[in-house]
Design a protein around this motif. Sequence first.
Motif, PDB file in Angstrom:
ATOM      1  N   LEU A  13       0.823  -1.206   0.000  1.00 57.14           N
ATOM      2  CA  LEU A  13       0.000   0.000   0.000  1.00 57.14           C
ATOM      3  C   LEU A  13       0.860   1.259   0.000  1.00 57.14           C
ATOM      4  N   HIS A  14       1.954   1.244   0.752  1.00 55.56           N
ATOM      5  CA  HIS A  14       2.841   2.411   0.755  1.00 55.56           C
ATOM      6  C   HIS A  14       3.438   2.655  -0.636  1.00 55.56           C
ATOM      7  N   LEU A  15       3.739   1.592  -1.344  1.00 54.91           N
ATOM      8  CA  LEU A  15       4.252   1.742  -2.713  1.00 54.91           C
ATOM      9  C   LEU A  15       3.188   2.315  -3.633  1.00 54.91           C
ATOM     10  N   LEU A  16       1.937   1.894  -3.447  1.00 54.71           N
ATOM     11  CA  LEU A  16       0.850   2.470  -4.229  1.00 54.71           C
ATOM     12  C   LEU A  16       0.698   3.957  -3.924  1.00 54.71           C
ATOM     13  N   GLU A  17       0.830   4.323  -2.643  1.00 52.78           N
ATOM     14  CA  GLU A  17       0.728   5.733  -2.253  1.00 52.78           C
ATOM     15  C   GLU A  17       1.776   6.594  -2.974  1.00 52.78           C
ATOM     16  N   SER A  18       2.950   6.023  -3.191  1.00 49.81           N
ATOM     17  CA  SER A  18       4.030   6.772  -3.850  1.00 49.81           C
ATOM     18  C   SER A  18       4.028   6.563  -5.365  1.00 49.81           C
TER      19      SER A  18
END
Length: 120
Positions: A13-18
């Motif tokens: 999810l953090h990768l999707l956020e970035s």
Amino acid sequence: MNREIDKKAIRCLHLLESFDFSAVRTMCTQGATVWHNDGTGEQALDEKLKRLESLVPKVTSMRYDITRQFWNGDEVLQQQVLHLLTPDGGRSEIHAAMYFRFRGDLIDRIEEYAYEAGGA
């Protein structure tokens, strides 16, 4: 064996956020699939990532707040709220439950049940 799949789901999810879709791809099996309750049915992960990438110009920022998370064996289930900000200052929240199934250390399937809560 604990492979910390709970932390891997959060990292995804953090990768999707970035907007780092290529890094998300490396976290998944070659044949990974995605299902979403939006009526599109099951998709190959690459198809879903291309669709998400096309939305980037319409979104200034994305932030996931995970409210609950459960894991068992090779599966993670979590409740979350996705906060979106658009270039014109619009805000929205998408409430969702997301399921991750792992094969080894890689994500093999994602299912998301979501609904938009409206603008703020």
